[in-house]
Write a protein that holds these residues in place. Structure first.
Motif, short mmCIF file in Angstrom:
data_model
loop_
_atom_site.label_atom_id
_atom_site.label_comp_id
_atom_site.label_asym_id
_atom_site.label_seq_id
_atom_site.Cartn_x
_atom_site.Cartn_y
_atom_site.Cartn_z
N LEU A 83 40.46 29.29 43.12
CA LEU A 83 39.06 29.19 43.56
C LEU A 83 38.60 30.49 44.22
O LEU A 83 37.44 30.90 44.07
N MET A 84 39.51 31.14 44.94
CA MET A 84 39.17 32.42 45.56
C MET A 84 38.99 33.50 44.49
O MET A 84 38.04 34.30 44.55
N ASN A 85 39.87 33.53 43.50
CA ASN A 85 39.79 34.55 42.46
C ASN A 85 38.58 34.36 41.56
O ASN A 85 38.08 35.32 40.97
N GLU A 86 38.10 33.14 41.44
CA GLU A 86 36.85 32.91 40.70
C GLU A 86 35.71 33.71 41.34
O GLU A 86 34.86 34.27 40.64
N ILE A 87 35.71 33.78 42.65
CA ILE A 87 34.68 34.54 43.36
C ILE A 87 34.93 36.03 43.23
O ILE A 87 34.00 36.82 42.97
N LEU A 88 36.20 36.45 43.36
CA LEU A 88 36.52 37.87 43.29
C LEU A 88 36.21 38.46 41.91
O LEU A 88 35.96 39.67 41.79
N GLY A 89 36.20 37.62 40.87
CA GLY A 89 35.93 38.11 39.53
C GLY A 89 34.53 38.64 39.33
O GLY A 89 34.24 39.30 38.32
#
Length: 434
Positions: A83-89
């Protein structure tokens, strides 16, 4: 029980991340758009702007969250990290701002698990603090990522290993303080015991960068950051081997599973941004007397993109959940392997489809460099090759599923209706009587 909810405390962290990435990390992309700029320790202006952002991330307790508690991290687990990496993408600079840029994330895990205390002090500490960057040097010009044809070797000479051969697509080598190199140490051993991994300081004599190769989507063809490296009898101390002799395969695998999930969810994040652009364009532009969004062909593109992206997102989240279940001891080791392969295979096609549809809806503006879509679309094929070629994962996945069925008995398939009907009537001979 299946539960898609996120606890309020963690949702607050995600909300903060989303706002911060949109306002600060996307701004970094605009201020410092050069190829590989986020990996260059010598880019003074970028580093000056970057440091306060990284300090804010650290104050929020969101720095380098990919590391588990045994490695000094928060131990969020793969679902939360997804869920965090979805934002970082959403932003090119975001992983660097949050201390989770590849290949440094995987390399940090390897050093934490297999490095000596001296190596951890020299490399792992600065790497986790964002002071240096690293390189993973594995694939080779003549065989890509197929370890069966690797020729780069390491030979023991007294108290030193001598590395000789060539490597290809060693990302960020020109910026790196050290390289993690996979080399053949026992050519006659079984494949999985043939190679070992070494930590090699980049100032070691004999390391030659033949070229820095650019890829589709890069602006400058002469200034890529995927190096073709020649190791000319490079000597490293005996203790610079990571893990056991012949254990390079095992060491490399320690970094791949979670990394592929993070890569996949960052792809979701970038596609979400492309979808936002698509929707905004559809309600902003008029043609043939109607808004773009009122035309059925545009509606079809939007609907297909939404569905494809949601399907892929759920696949990745399920895979992340499976990895967490293995870590918790509720699933067998290796259970997520097929799903990790599915994520890898689907990633490039979903990315190309969603970004491509967004580009089409923007028309000539979409293929211009005034929008990020053309650059994104140009680079999408790299996702098909990162972490191994997609075709290899498809073949592996198919072989795994082909182990499940048994051959049909007799002339016809097991679902052959006349055969099954005859069997049913044999069991219940009077079933059809009035």
């Amino acid at each position: 029980m299946i539960d898609f909810s996120v606890e309020p405390e963690f949702q607050a962290k995600l909300d903060w991340m989303d706002q911060f990435v949109r306002t600060e990390c996307e701004t970094m992309d605009l201020l410092f758009p050069e190829q590989g700029a986020q990996f260059d320790p010598g880019y003074t202006a970028a580093k000056r702007h970057l440091k306060p952002l990284q300090e804010e991330v650290k104050r929020q307790g969101l720095w380098a969250c990919h590391l588990g508690p045994h490695l000094g991290g928060p131990g969020y687990g793969q679902v939360k990290l997804a869920l965090m990496n979805e934002i970082l993408g959403r932003a090119q600079w975001a992983p660097t701002v949050f201390g989770t840029a590849a290949p440094d994330t995987g390399n940090a895990e390897i050093l934490a698990l297999f490095g000596t205390p001296e190596q951890k002090q020299r490399y792992l500490g600065p790497l986790m603090d964002g002071e240096i960057v690293s390189c993973f040097s594995m694939t080779e010009p003549q065989g890509g990522s197929d370890p069966d044809v690797f020729t780069c070797s390491a030979t023991l000479d007294g108290d030193e290993w001598v590395i000789e051969g060539e490597k290809w697509f060693s990302s960020n080598a020109k910026f790196a303080s050290f390289l993690l190199v996979i080399a053949v140490t026992d050519a006659d051993a079984p494949l999985t015991e043939r190679m070992s991994m070494f930590v090699v300081p980049t100032e070691t004599p004999g390391i030659e960068i033949v070229r820095n190769v650019a890829i589709a989507g890069d602006f400058d063809p002469e200034n890529g950051h995927h190096a073709h490296i020649r190791y000319n009898k490079v000597r490293v101390p005996r203790d610079h081997m990571l893990g056991e002799r012949g254990g390079g395969f095992k060491v490399a695998q320690a970094r791949l599973g979670g990394g592929r999930i993070h890569h996949a969810m960052r792809t979701v994040g970038m596609c979400n941004r492309a979808l936002d652009m698509m929707l905004e364009r559809a309600v902003s532009r008029t043609t043939k007397g109607k808004m773009l969004g009122e035309h059925q062909m545009v509606q079809e593109k939007i609907a297909d993109a939404v569905i494809e992206l949601e399907q892929f997102r759920l696949l990745v989240l399920k895979t992340a959940w499976m990895i967490d279940e293995v870590e918790a001891g509720r699933m067998k080791h290796g259970a997520p392997r097929k799903h990790i392969g599915m994520c890898k295979v689907a990633m490039a096609s979903v990315y190309a489809s969603v970004v491509g549809k967004a580009l089409e809806i923007h028309g000539s503006l979409g293929i211009s460099l005034d929008m990020p879509l053309a650059k994104w679309y140009g680079g999408h094929m790299s996702l098909a090759f990162a972490d191994g070629p997609t075709d290899a994962h498809k073949s592996q996945l198919a072989r795994a599923y082909l182990k499940r069925p048994k051959p049909a008995e007799g002339m016809f398939p097991s679902e052959h209706i006349p055969t099954r009907t005859a069997a049913a009537l044999a069991r219940y001979p009077h079933a059809r009587e009035s």
